[in-house]
Design an enzyme around this catalytic site. Structure first.
Site, PDB file in Angstrom:
ATOM      1  N   TYR A  86      34.474  43.228  42.648  1.00  0.00           N
ATOM      2  CA  TYR A  86      34.739  44.427  41.838  1.00  0.00           C
ATOM      3  C   TYR A  86      35.195  44.012  40.432  1.00  0.00           C
ATOM      4  O   TYR A  86      34.754  44.571  39.425  1.00  0.00           O
ATOM      5  CB  TYR A  86      35.806  45.294  42.516  1.00  0.00           C
ATOM      6  CG  TYR A  86      36.309  46.431  41.648  1.00  0.00           C
ATOM      7  CD1 TYR A  86      35.509  47.532  41.376  1.00  0.00           C
ATOM      8  CD2 TYR A  86      37.580  46.389  41.082  1.00  0.00           C
ATOM      9  CE1 TYR A  86      35.966  48.570  40.566  1.00  0.00           C
ATOM     10  CE2 TYR A  86      38.042  47.418  40.276  1.00  0.00           C
ATOM     11  CZ  TYR A  86      37.234  48.503  40.022  1.00  0.00           C
ATOM     12  OH  TYR A  86      37.682  49.518  39.210  1.00  0.00           O
ATOM     13  N   PRO A 145      44.017  48.584  31.124  1.00  0.00           N
ATOM     14  CA  PRO A 145      44.011  49.344  32.373  1.00  0.00           C
ATOM     15  C   PRO A 145      42.894  48.828  33.276  1.00  0.00           C
ATOM     16  O   PRO A 145      41.758  48.687  32.825  1.00  0.00           O
ATOM     17  CB  PRO A 145      43.698  50.776  31.912  1.00  0.00           C
ATOM     18  CG  PRO A 145      43.022  50.624  30.584  1.00  0.00           C
ATOM     19  CD  PRO A 145      43.538  49.359  29.969  1.00  0.00           C
ATOM     20  N   GLY A 203      41.321  49.556  37.115  1.00  0.00           N
ATOM     21  CA  GLY A 203      41.355  50.373  38.330  1.00  0.00           C
ATOM     22  C   GLY A 203      41.597  49.510  39.558  1.00  0.00           C
ATOM     23  O   GLY A 203      41.214  48.335  39.599  1.00  0.00           O
ATOM     24  N   SER A 252      46.236  52.321  34.745  1.00  0.00           N
ATOM     25  CA  SER A 252      45.000  53.105  34.881  1.00  0.00           C
ATOM     26  C   SER A 252      45.261  54.394  35.659  1.00  0.00           C
ATOM     27  O   SER A 252      46.101  54.418  36.569  1.00  0.00           O
ATOM     28  CB  SER A 252      43.969  52.254  35.637  1.00  0.00           C
ATOM     29  OG  SER A 252      42.895  53.039  36.066  1.00  0.00           O
ATOM     30  N   TYR A 289      41.748  59.159  32.562  1.00  0.00           N
ATOM     31  CA  TYR A 289      40.382  59.618  32.789  1.00  0.00           C
ATOM     32  C   TYR A 289      40.442  61.128  32.871  1.00  0.00           C
ATOM     33  O   TYR A 289      41.333  61.684  33.519  1.00  0.00           O
ATOM     34  CB  TYR A 289      39.818  59.081  34.118  1.00  0.00           C
ATOM     35  CG  TYR A 289      39.296  57.677  34.029  1.00  0.00           C
ATOM     36  CD1 TYR A 289      38.359  57.316  33.072  1.00  0.00           C
ATOM     37  CD2 TYR A 289      39.723  56.697  34.927  1.00  0.00           C
ATOM     38  CE1 TYR A 289      37.876  56.018  32.995  1.00  0.00           C
ATOM     39  CE2 TYR A 289      39.239  55.402  34.853  1.00  0.00           C
ATOM     40  CZ  TYR A 289      38.317  55.076  33.886  1.00  0.00           C
ATOM     41  OH  TYR A 289      37.829  53.805  33.806  1.00  0.00           O
ATOM     42  N   THR A 296      40.210  56.991  27.824  1.00  0.00           N
ATOM     43  CA  THR A 296      38.940  56.264  27.963  1.00  0.00           C
ATOM     44  C   THR A 296      37.778  57.220  27.750  1.00  0.00           C
ATOM     45  O   THR A 296      37.694  58.263  28.397  1.00  0.00           O
ATOM     46  CB  THR A 296      38.846  55.606  29.355  1.00  0.00           C
ATOM     47  OG1 THR A 296      39.918  54.685  29.488  1.00  0.00           O
ATOM     48  CG2 THR A 296      37.530  54.864  29.530  1.00  0.00           C
ATOM     49  N   LYS A 321      39.783  54.643  23.711  1.00  0.00           N
ATOM     50  CA  LYS A 321      39.195  53.395  24.232  1.00  0.00           C
ATOM     51  C   LYS A 321      37.727  53.598  24.573  1.00  0.00           C
ATOM     52  O   LYS A 321      37.368  54.609  25.173  1.00  0.00           O
ATOM     53  CB  LYS A 321      39.980  52.974  25.478  1.00  0.00           C
ATOM     54  CG  LYS A 321      39.431  51.772  26.216  1.00  0.00           C
ATOM     55  CD  LYS A 321      40.398  51.363  27.320  1.00  0.00           C
ATOM     56  CE  LYS A 321      39.879  50.200  28.134  1.00  0.00           C
ATOM     57  NZ  LYS A 321      38.801  50.570  29.049  1.00  0.00           N
ATOM     58  N   SER A 346      35.364  48.559  22.635  1.00  0.00           N
ATOM     59  CA  SER A 346      35.256  48.148  24.043  1.00  0.00           C
ATOM     60  C   SER A 346      33.960  48.659  24.631  1.00  0.00           C
ATOM     61  O   SER A 346      33.504  49.756  24.302  1.00  0.00           O
ATOM     62  CB  SER A 346      36.441  48.760  24.812  1.00  0.00           C
ATOM     63  OG  SER A 346      36.261  48.629  26.207  1.00  0.00           O
ATOM     64  N   HIS A 350      33.968  48.491  28.032  1.00  0.00           N
ATOM     65  CA  HIS A 350      34.500  48.571  29.396  1.00  0.00           C
ATOM     66  C   HIS A 350      34.236  47.262  30.167  1.00  0.00           C
ATOM     67  O   HIS A 350      33.873  47.271  31.344  1.00  0.00           O
ATOM     68  CB  HIS A 350      33.862  49.760  30.121  1.00  0.00           C
ATOM     69  CG  HIS A 350      34.791  50.440  31.084  1.00  0.00           C
ATOM     70  ND1 HIS A 350      35.408  51.628  30.820  1.00  0.00           N
ATOM     71  CD2 HIS A 350      35.213  50.102  32.324  1.00  0.00           C
ATOM     72  CE1 HIS A 350      36.153  51.993  31.851  1.00  0.00           C
ATOM     73  NE2 HIS A 350      36.056  51.073  32.779  1.00  0.00           N
ATOM     74  N   ARG A 383      30.962  46.900  32.028  1.00  0.00           N
ATOM     75  CA  ARG A 383      30.832  47.575  33.318  1.00  0.00           C
ATOM     76  C   ARG A 383      30.135  48.929  33.209  1.00  0.00           C
ATOM     77  O   ARG A 383      29.901  49.589  34.198  1.00  0.00           O
ATOM     78  CB  ARG A 383      32.226  47.782  33.924  1.00  0.00           C
ATOM     79  CG  ARG A 383      32.981  46.502  34.142  1.00  0.00           C
ATOM     80  CD  ARG A 383      34.464  46.732  34.362  1.00  0.00           C
ATOM     81  NE  ARG A 383      34.777  47.310  35.654  1.00  0.00           N
ATOM     82  CZ  ARG A 383      34.832  46.638  36.786  1.00  0.00           C
ATOM     83  NH1 ARG A 383      34.580  45.344  36.786  1.00  0.00           N
ATOM     84  NH2 ARG A 383      35.149  47.231  37.914  1.00  0.00           N
ATOM     85  N   ASP A 409      38.873  44.978  23.269  1.00  0.00           N
ATOM     86  CA  ASP A 409      38.883  44.343  24.590  1.00  0.00           C
ATOM     87  C   ASP A 409      37.461  43.981  24.974  1.00  0.00           C
ATOM     88  O   ASP A 409      36.522  44.219  24.221  1.00  0.00           O
ATOM     89  CB  ASP A 409      39.570  45.213  25.654  1.00  0.00           C
ATOM     90  CG  ASP A 409      38.710  46.353  26.199  1.00  0.00           C
ATOM     91  OD1 ASP A 409      37.480  46.386  25.974  1.00  0.00           O
ATOM     92  OD2 ASP A 409      39.282  47.221  26.877  1.00  0.00           O
ATOM     93  N   ARG A 427      39.095  35.648  27.276  1.00  0.00           N
ATOM     94  CA  ARG A 427      39.547  34.776  28.359  1.00  0.00           C
ATOM     95  C   ARG A 427      40.459  33.658  27.845  1.00  0.00           C
ATOM     96  O   ARG A 427      40.813  32.766  28.615  1.00  0.00           O
ATOM     97  CB  ARG A 427      38.351  34.119  29.076  1.00  0.00           C
ATOM     98  CG  ARG A 427      37.320  35.074  29.624  1.00  0.00           C
ATOM     99  CD  ARG A 427      37.817  35.821  30.881  1.00  0.00           C
ATOM    100  NE  ARG A 427      36.722  36.594  31.415  1.00  0.00           N
ATOM    101  CZ  ARG A 427      36.402  37.841  31.000  1.00  0.00           C
ATOM    102  NH1 ARG A 427      37.154  38.436  30.082  1.00  0.00           N
ATOM    103  NH2 ARG A 427      35.384  38.477  31.528  1.00  0.00           N
ATOM    104  N   ARG A 446      40.412  41.175  33.062  1.00  0.00           N
ATOM    105  CA  ARG A 446      40.139  40.189  34.127  1.00  0.00           C
ATOM    106  C   ARG A 446      41.098  39.003  34.054  1.00  0.00           C
ATOM    107  O   ARG A 446      41.563  38.517  35.085  1.00  0.00           O
ATOM    108  CB  ARG A 446      38.691  39.707  34.028  1.00  0.00           C
ATOM    109  CG  ARG A 446      37.687  40.813  34.338  1.00  0.00           C
ATOM    110  CD  ARG A 446      36.267  40.316  34.309  1.00  0.00           C
ATOM    111  NE  ARG A 446      35.318  41.364  34.628  1.00  0.00           N
ATOM    112  CZ  ARG A 446      34.723  42.157  33.720  1.00  0.00           C
ATOM    113  NH1 ARG A 446      34.972  42.002  32.436  1.00  0.00           N
ATOM    114  NH2 ARG A 446      33.879  43.082  34.112  1.00  0.00           N
TER     115      ARG A 446
HETATM  116  C1  GLV Z   1      36.887  51.508  36.345  1.00  0.00           C
HETATM  117  O1  GLV Z   1      37.487  51.689  35.328  1.00  0.00           O
HETATM  118  C2  GLV Z   1      35.920  50.485  36.522  1.00  0.00           C
HETATM  119  O2  GLV Z   1      35.399  49.972  35.523  1.00  0.00           O
HETATM  120  O3  GLV Z   1      35.634  50.148  37.667  1.00  0.00           O
END
Ligand code: GLV
Length: 387
Positions: free
Chosen positions: A25, A78, A80, A107, A130, A156, A252, A274, A276, A279, A307, A311, A331
């Site tokens: 994830y 943040p 999840g 989050s 959210y 977000t 964001k 960003s 995300h 993702r 963001d 790393r 991460r």
């Molecule tokens: C939620 O914010 C995700 O990216 O899984």
């Protein structure tokens, strides 16, 4: 105890100790993961200018983000389901951030609730929102964030529908976990994770359970997002949220100069460049490549954060030198959390701080505020020549 000298060390231990479904994830982008990969690899295209014979005593990484003092301009993003990466994960990460003197962002889709994190910390944290179809939920969440004394709202804007991450579907990821032969097999070898999980009562989406009506199945983020997130969110509603909140607002998920102008027009205090963490829109530009055009458009009028892809302290330095006032790690702190709980998050922050400090010194600077383009060698075609 293993010697931790770089974020990669934490990632290795995290992978060993955390059920595969949660590791996956965290370590996924959407679709082909191109944007996820380029978020990091594009940092490598920028080179640092080494400078010598500069007095490097009295260095400081201390700075401010939205007017709040930070030990270094690196907030915890943040993330999840952080409380599934390690039992009570959000509380542990918030404590680590507090100890280090950087902001923690909770989050909406956290496992530990707003109230839980507030009870277990002493300094204000930030709350990421959210927007749900259930507008009463959104209003209540904003009120709860006020009651919890959150010092910024991070709204977000890039996840009204969820980008598909193949592994989550294949792993049958749910929160809380639904037991099946596949998930039992995944959990069987992660005894340390399991023991800690058994000791906590926090195993579901703490900000949601008991706070929203009419959800038929909230265990899968993808089902839940499709059912509950508000696809109608637009700039007018952003304005309404700003009024409802009344405090510092960070928007964001900005990746385009036109959207940065819109964010400026609604009166946000800061934006986060960003995608995300790669993702959401696979094929979008990396955050660091998107930064220059956004700086050109609004950089002198609004605080710009970044963001996605950070790393290391060198990455932080590059983002700051390109004009960002603050950065976030997601991460990189989750690796630490999954590896060693609160101590691991502290280690992640320590590693990044050391890298930032030493890199700054070797670039001939003593204060993060003095960093600028003069510290970098940026390829002429870095941004690209797009039609
Ligand atoms: C939620 O914010 C995700 O990216 O899984």
């Amino acid at each position: 105890m293993a010697k931790i000298t770089e974020i990669e060390d934490l990632k290795r231990i995290y992978k060993r100790r955390t059920p595969k479904m949660f590791y996956d994830y965290c370590e996924s982008g959407s679709w082909t993961e191109q944007t996820f990969r380029e978020n990091s690899s594009d940092f490598d295209l920028i080179k640092l200018r080494q400078r010598v014979a500069v007095d490097m005593t009295g260095r400081s990484t201390a700075s401010q983000m939205i007017g709040q003092d930070v030990a270094m301009p690196v907030a915890l993003a943040p993330v999840g389901s952080t409380g599934m990466q390690h039992a009570d994960g959000e509380i542990l990460a918030a404590k680590a951030a507090e100890k280090f003197g950087v902001p923690f962002t909770l989050s909406t889709m956290s496992v530990c609730s707003l109230e839980d994190v507030a009870e277990n910390t002493t300094k204000p944290f930030w709350f990421q929102l959210y927007v749900m179809k259930d507008r009463e939920f959104t209003k209540r969440a904003i009120q709860r964030a006020k009651d919890a004394k959150c010092s910024a709202l991070v709204l977000t804007l890039d996840l009204q529908i969820l980008g598909q991450r193949h592994k989550d579907i294949k792993n049958g990821l749910t929160v809380p976990i639904k037991l099946s032969p596949h998930t039992i097999l995944d959990l069987a070898t992660k005894w340390r994770w399991g023991l800690q999980m058994m000791k906590t009562k926090r195993r579901s989406f703490g900000n949601i359970v008991g706070h929203i009506d009419g959800i038929t199945d909230m265990s899968s983020l993808s089902v839940w997002a499709a059912e509950s997130f508000d696809p109608k969110l637009d700039w007018d509603y952003v304005k309404e949220i700003k009024e409802l909140w009344g405090g510092p607002l960070i928007l964001k998920g900005i990746l385009d100069a036109d959207d940065a102008e819109m964010a400026l027009n609604v009166g946000a205090d800061a934006i986060v460049v960003s995608n995300h963490g790669g993702r959401q829109l696979d094929g979008a530009m990396s955050s660091i490549k998107a930064l220059p055009s956004i700086m050109d458009a609004v950089g002198d009028k609004i605080e710009v954060h970044l963001d996605s892809g950070i790393r290391s302290g060198q990455d932080v330095l590059k983002a700051l030198a390109m004009g960002a006032t603050g950065t976030y790690i997601g991460r990189a702190f989750i690796y630490g959390l999954g590896a060693m709980g609160q101590h691991g998050v502290e280690e992640a922050l320590r590693v990044i701080h050391k890298e930032l400090d030493v890199t700054m010194a070797l670039c001939g600077e003593t204060k993060v505020q003095d960093l600028g383009k003069h510290n970098l060698l940026v390829p002429r075609d870095f941004y690209g020549d797009w039609a």
